[in-house]
Design a protein around this motif. Structure first.
Motif, PDB file in Angstrom:
ATOM      1  N   LYS A   1       0.616  -0.723   0.180  1.00  0.00           N
ATOM      2  CA  LYS A   1      -0.019  -0.212  -0.271  1.00  0.00           C
ATOM      3  C   LYS A   1       0.931   1.419   0.343  1.00  0.00           C
ATOM      4  CE  LYS A   1      -4.224  -1.480   2.280  1.00  0.00           C
ATOM      5  NZ  LYS A   1      -4.904  -1.808   1.174  1.00  0.00           N
ATOM      6  N   ALA A   2       2.079   0.971   0.953  1.00  0.00           N
ATOM      7  CA  ALA A   2       2.835   2.079   0.761  1.00  0.00           C
ATOM      8  C   ALA A   2       3.713   3.090  -0.491  1.00  0.00           C
ATOM      9  CB  ALA A   2       3.914   2.379   2.186  1.00  0.00           C
ATOM     10  N   ASP A   3       3.906   1.539  -1.857  1.00  0.00           N
ATOM     11  CA  ASP A   3       4.580   2.061  -2.657  1.00  0.00           C
ATOM     12  C   ASP A   3       4.407   3.474  -3.539  1.00  0.00           C
ATOM     13  OD1 ASP A   3       6.407   0.337  -2.251  1.00  0.00           O
ATOM     14  OD2 ASP A   3       5.516  -1.131  -3.776  1.00  0.00           O
ATOM     15  N   ARG A   4       2.956   3.543  -3.373  1.00  0.00           N
ATOM     16  CA  ARG A   4       2.885   4.611  -4.731  1.00  0.00           C
ATOM     17  C   ARG A   4       3.792   6.281  -3.939  1.00  0.00           C
ATOM     18  NH1 ARG A   4      -2.753   5.138  -6.447  1.00  0.00           N
ATOM     19  NH2 ARG A   4      -3.576   4.992  -4.803  1.00  0.00           N
ATOM     20  N   TYR A   5       3.007   6.425  -2.286  1.00  0.00           N
ATOM     21  CA  TYR A   5       4.031   7.254  -1.720  1.00  0.00           C
ATOM     22  C   TYR A   5       4.311   7.194  -0.972  1.00  0.00           C
ATOM     23  CZ  TYR A   5      -1.432   6.834  -0.157  1.00  0.00           C
ATOM     24  OH  TYR A   5      -2.872   7.005  -0.322  1.00  0.00           O
ATOM     25  N   ARG A   6       5.569   6.662  -1.552  1.00  0.00           N
ATOM     26  CA  ARG A   6       7.162   6.752  -1.353  1.00  0.00           C
ATOM     27  C   ARG A   6       6.900   7.451  -2.661  1.00  0.00           C
ATOM     28  NH1 ARG A   6       7.182   1.195  -0.188  1.00  0.00           N
ATOM     29  NH2 ARG A   6       7.585   1.065   1.959  1.00  0.00           N
ATOM     30  N   ARG A   7       6.741   7.084  -3.758  1.00  0.00           N
ATOM     31  CA  ARG A   7       7.240   7.810  -5.145  1.00  0.00           C
ATOM     32  C   ARG A   7       6.116   9.154  -5.266  1.00  0.00           C
ATOM     33  NH1 ARG A   7       8.761   6.289  -9.454  1.00  0.00           N
ATOM     34  NH2 ARG A   7       9.273   3.878  -9.990  1.00  0.00           N
ATOM     35  N   LEU A   8       5.577   9.134  -4.075  1.00  0.00           N
ATOM     36  CA  LEU A   8       5.665  11.256  -4.381  1.00  0.00           C
ATOM     37  C   LEU A   8       6.290  11.855  -3.275  1.00  0.00           C
ATOM     38  CD1 LEU A   8       3.444  13.195  -4.092  1.00  0.00           C
ATOM     39  CD2 LEU A   8       2.144  12.366  -2.071  1.00  0.00           C
ATOM     40  N   GLY A   9       6.874  10.757  -1.971  1.00  0.00           N
ATOM     41  CA  GLY A   9       7.263  11.460  -1.464  1.00  0.00           C
ATOM     42  C   GLY A   9       8.862  11.484  -1.782  1.00  0.00           C
ATOM     43  N   LEU A  10       9.282  11.416  -2.972  1.00  0.00           N
ATOM     44  CA  LEU A  10      10.568  11.590  -3.193  1.00  0.00           C
ATOM     45  C   LEU A  10      10.547  12.751  -4.710  1.00  0.00           C
ATOM     46  CD1 LEU A  10      10.982   7.552  -4.991  1.00  0.00           C
ATOM     47  CD2 LEU A  10      12.881   9.283  -3.863  1.00  0.00           C
ATOM     48  N   GLU A  11       8.798  13.165  -4.913  1.00  0.00           N
ATOM     49  CA  GLU A  11       8.796  14.842  -5.310  1.00  0.00           C
ATOM     50  C   GLU A  11       9.425  15.680  -4.690  1.00  0.00           C
ATOM     51  OE1 GLU A  11       5.314  14.844  -6.736  1.00  0.00           O
ATOM     52  OE2 GLU A  11       5.042  12.858  -8.172  1.00  0.00           O
ATOM     53  N   VAL A  12       9.400  15.171  -2.896  1.00  0.00           N
ATOM     54  CA  VAL A  12      10.002  16.114  -2.361  1.00  0.00           C
ATOM     55  C   VAL A  12      11.919  16.149  -2.725  1.00  0.00           C
ATOM     56  CG1 VAL A  12      10.341  17.341  -0.199  1.00  0.00           C
ATOM     57  CG2 VAL A  12       8.345  16.257  -0.530  1.00  0.00           C
ATOM     58  N   SER A  13      11.938  17.418  -2.990  1.00  0.00           N
ATOM     59  CA  SER A  13      13.555  17.056  -3.381  1.00  0.00           C
ATOM     60  C   SER A  13      14.201  16.687  -2.283  1.00  0.00           C
ATOM     61  CB  SER A  13      13.898  18.657  -3.631  1.00  0.00           C
ATOM     62  OG  SER A  13      15.475  18.684  -3.682  1.00  0.00           O
ATOM     63  N   ARG A  14      15.299  16.151  -2.157  1.00  0.00           N
ATOM     64  CA  ARG A  14      16.195  15.710  -1.339  1.00  0.00           C
ATOM     65  C   ARG A  14      17.721  16.016  -1.746  1.00  0.00           C
ATOM     66  NH1 ARG A  14      15.482   9.221   0.604  1.00  0.00           N
ATOM     67  NH2 ARG A  14      15.726   8.863  -1.556  1.00  0.00           N
ATOM     68  N   THR A  15      18.629  15.842  -0.262  1.00  0.00           N
ATOM     69  CA  THR A  15      20.299  16.276  -0.755  1.00  0.00           C
ATOM     70  C   THR A  15      20.644  15.309  -0.961  1.00  0.00           C
ATOM     71  OG1 THR A  15      20.264  16.521   1.594  1.00  0.00           O
ATOM     72  CG2 THR A  15      19.644  18.739   0.777  1.00  0.00           C
ATOM     73  N   GLN A  16      22.164  15.570  -1.484  1.00  0.00           N
ATOM     74  CA  GLN A  16      23.248  14.362  -1.309  1.00  0.00           C
ATOM     75  C   GLN A  16      22.878  13.957   0.123  1.00  0.00           C
ATOM     76  OE1 GLN A  16      24.339  12.397  -4.213  1.00  0.00           O
ATOM     77  NE2 GLN A  16      24.879  10.992  -2.403  1.00  0.00           N
ATOM     78  N   GLU A  17      23.258  14.595   0.701  1.00  0.00           N
ATOM     79  CA  GLU A  17      23.433  14.070   2.552  1.00  0.00           C
ATOM     80  C   GLU A  17      22.086  13.422   3.086  1.00  0.00           C
ATOM     81  OE1 GLU A  17      24.497  13.522   6.212  1.00  0.00           O
ATOM     82  OE2 GLU A  17      26.226  14.307   4.796  1.00  0.00           O
ATOM     83  N   GLU A  18      21.482  13.305   2.240  1.00  0.00           N
ATOM     84  CA  GLU A  18      19.895  12.984   3.076  1.00  0.00           C
ATOM     85  C   GLU A  18      20.166  11.687   2.609  1.00  0.00           C
ATOM     86  OE1 GLU A  18      16.123  15.669   4.026  1.00  0.00           O
ATOM     87  OE2 GLU A  18      16.908  15.678   2.315  1.00  0.00           O
ATOM     88  N   ARG A  19      20.284  11.218   1.408  1.00  0.00           N
ATOM     89  CA  ARG A  19      20.580   9.838   0.665  1.00  0.00           C
ATOM     90  C   ARG A  19      21.622   9.825   1.251  1.00  0.00           C
ATOM     91  NH1 ARG A  19      18.709  12.640  -4.276  1.00  0.00           N
ATOM     92  NH2 ARG A  19      21.330  13.391  -4.946  1.00  0.00           N
TER      93      ARG A  19
END
Length: 233
Positions: A159-177
């Motif tokens: 159920k959470a897979d699509r929400y992960r994709r939505l979360g990825l639309e919020v920019s993450r820095t290299q440090e966060e990754r």
């Protein structure tokens, strides 16, 4: 959708996999109507196995079926994102704690192997990236040796897979990754050394700043994200 049907056990399995991947990739957007007759023709199967696949997707919450038997891709909602996050904040740390107590040599081997293929997700991950990410978490879940917990978390992940994709639309820095990568390694090492409290605490931190948490905040504002829980609550 050109992958050969013959690679799958049944035509229904094939349809399920292709449509699910299309939903997760964003090919079929939330709210989109999936006309089954046309979709079956596009995929190259009859409507009977397609309907079976749609019922399976409906149980995962990815589609809804209307009175005319057409399907609609389920919307993303703040309430579901919050509910998923609240459950994972409780159950993922529990699975890690149990894994640290019960892991076997085979469990450790599998966790190490899956981690070697797991990388922090980029903004537009492939299905293979998502599978590798899931495989590592699944290896931890299975090391808990609690079948009901494993089954529950497996369903939540679907159920959470699509929400992960939505979360990825919020920019993450290299440090966060990089931080997520460090957390994965810290999770594994805590489980391997049998540190159940440390493993639970690390997983709690991992979920609290996860893509699902970002999605909950994005959909509903700060009030959608639940208060962080203590690993002993």
């Amino acid at each position: 959708m050109s992958e050969p049907v013959g690679l799958y056990v049944t035509k229904s399995d094939y349809a399920y996999t292709r449509i699910r991947e299309g939903i997760l990739r964003g090919e079929f957007e939330p709210g989109a109507v999936l006309q089954q007759a046309q979709l079956a023709k596009t995929i190259g199967i009859s409507t009977t196995p397609l309907r079976e696949a749609m019922r399976r997707l409906m149980t995962e919450g990815l589609v809804s079926l209307d009175a005319h038997r057409d399907a609609r891709v389920s919307d993303l909602t703040a309430e579901e994102a919050r509910d998923l996050l609240e459950l994972r904040l409780s159950l993922d740390p529990l699975a890690c704690s149990l894994a640290a107590q019960r892991r076997t040599k085979d469990d450790i081997r599998r966790m190490r192997e899956t981690l070697s293929h797991c990388r922090p997700l980029l903004t537009n991950p492939s299905v293979e990236d998502l599978i590798a990410h899931r495989a590592f978490h699944q290896a931890i879940y299975e090391a808990s040796h609690n079948d009901l917990l494993i089954s529950t978390l497996d369903g939540l992940w679907d159920k959470a897979d699509r929400y992960r994709r939505l979360g990825l639309e919020v920019s993450r820095t290299q440090e966060e990754r990089d931080q997520k990568d460090r957390e994965h390694h810290a999770l594994l090492e805590a489980v391997v050394r049998g540190d159940s409290d440390g493993a639970a605490a690390m997983m709690l931190q991992h979920i609290s700043t996860s893509l699902g948490a970002k999605a909950a905040t994005r959909l509903g504002g700060d009030e959608a994200a639940p208060t962080q829980l203590s690993p002993v609550d």
